[in-house]
Design a protein around this motif. Structure first.
Motif, PDB file in Angstrom:
ATOM      1  N   LYS A 249      -1.221  12.394  -7.900  1.00 21.83           N
ATOM      2  CA  LYS A 249      -1.978  13.211  -7.026  1.00 21.83           C
ATOM      3  C   LYS A 249      -1.513  14.653  -6.860  1.00 21.83           C
ATOM      4  O   LYS A 249      -2.566  15.526  -6.825  1.00 21.83           O
TER       5      LYS A 249
ATOM      6  N   ASN B 242       1.000   3.995  -2.791  1.00 20.11           N
ATOM      7  CA  ASN B 242       0.931   5.704  -2.619  1.00 20.11           C
ATOM      8  C   ASN B 242       1.965   6.324  -2.811  1.00 20.11           C
ATOM      9  O   ASN B 242       2.011   7.457  -3.472  1.00 20.11           O
TER      10      ASN B 242
ATOM     11  N   LYS C  92       0.742  -1.353  -0.004  1.00 14.28           N
ATOM     12  CA  LYS C  92      -0.300   0.137   0.154  1.00 14.28           C
ATOM     13  C   LYS C  92       0.825   1.233  -0.174  1.00 14.28           C
ATOM     14  O   LYS C  92       0.632   2.285  -0.650  1.00 14.28           O
TER      15      LYS C  92
ATOM     16  N   PHE D  19       1.988   9.242  -6.012  1.00 15.53           N
ATOM     17  CA  PHE D  19       1.960  10.397  -5.144  1.00 15.53           C
ATOM     18  C   PHE D  19       2.160  11.601  -6.419  1.00 15.53           C
ATOM     19  O   PHE D  19       1.554  12.738  -6.021  1.00 15.53           O
TER      20      PHE D  19
END
Length: 187
Positions: free
Chosen positions: A170, A163, A159, A167
């Motif tokens: 996002k 992420n 996980k 990153f």
């Protein structure tokens, strides 16, 4: 899964850390540690053979103590112990076989459940599953999954990797939030 270092404590042979008077630091002390080496005669089992698991436990504890309370080596008190003194089969028995057994058990459980589910979904038996694309795909996914996820904490690692990998996407999308993008106005 082999013996844990805690089993040494239950046997009453815990290495000690005592305070050195002149240096005000901690010093490793164990009656089985003689002249910079483990006295293997003190590790004899009831059968007269060296209990290598206990030797490994003692060395793990000694290194943990030295990690917590570092001590300089000197020529007056040399450390002559080498982990190569412990036979290779003791290491395999202690650390590799338990891991292999755990992985084989997980693969068998996942494979059985997968075969059952595919059998119910397609009506094909277990032997026919190995001839089908779906069966081979599930077998490969099981193998990769069991090897990649060895502990529950591995899921958290994946996980975190996901992420980290997303990153910048996002972050890029956040910079355009509430702003009309040039590509949206071109028609």
């Amino acid at each position: 899964m082999g013996k844990s270092p805690g089993t040494v404590a239950s046997q009453g042979t815990v290495p000690m850390v005592k305070e050195a008077a002149e240096t005000e630091s901690m010093v490793f002390s164990d009656p089985r540690w003689v002249d910079g080496n483990w006295d293997l005669n003190q590790f004899m089992g009831k059968d007269g053979k060296t209990d290598w698991d206990t030797v490994i436990d003692a060395e793990v504890n000694r290194r943990a103590i030295l990690e917590k309370y570092p001590a300089a080596c000197s020529n007056e008190e040399p450390v002559n112990f080498d982990t190569g003194m412990i036979p290779w089969w003791a290491w395999v028995k202690r650390f590799h076989l338990p891991e292999a057994e755990r992985l084989n058990g997980r693969a068998a459980m996942v494979g059985y459940v997968g075969c059952y589910l595919i059998d119910k979904a397609t009506g094909a038996g277990m032997v026919q599953l190995h001839d089908s694309f779906l069966g081979k795909l599930f077998l490969g996914m099981t193998l990769i999954g069991v090897l990649a996820i060895r502990q529950v904490s591995d899921i958290d690692k994946f996980k975190a990797l996901f992420n980290e990998a997303t990153f910048y996407d996002k972050q890029w999308n956040a910079t355009w939030e509430g702003v009309e993008r040039p590509s949206e106005t071109e028609e």
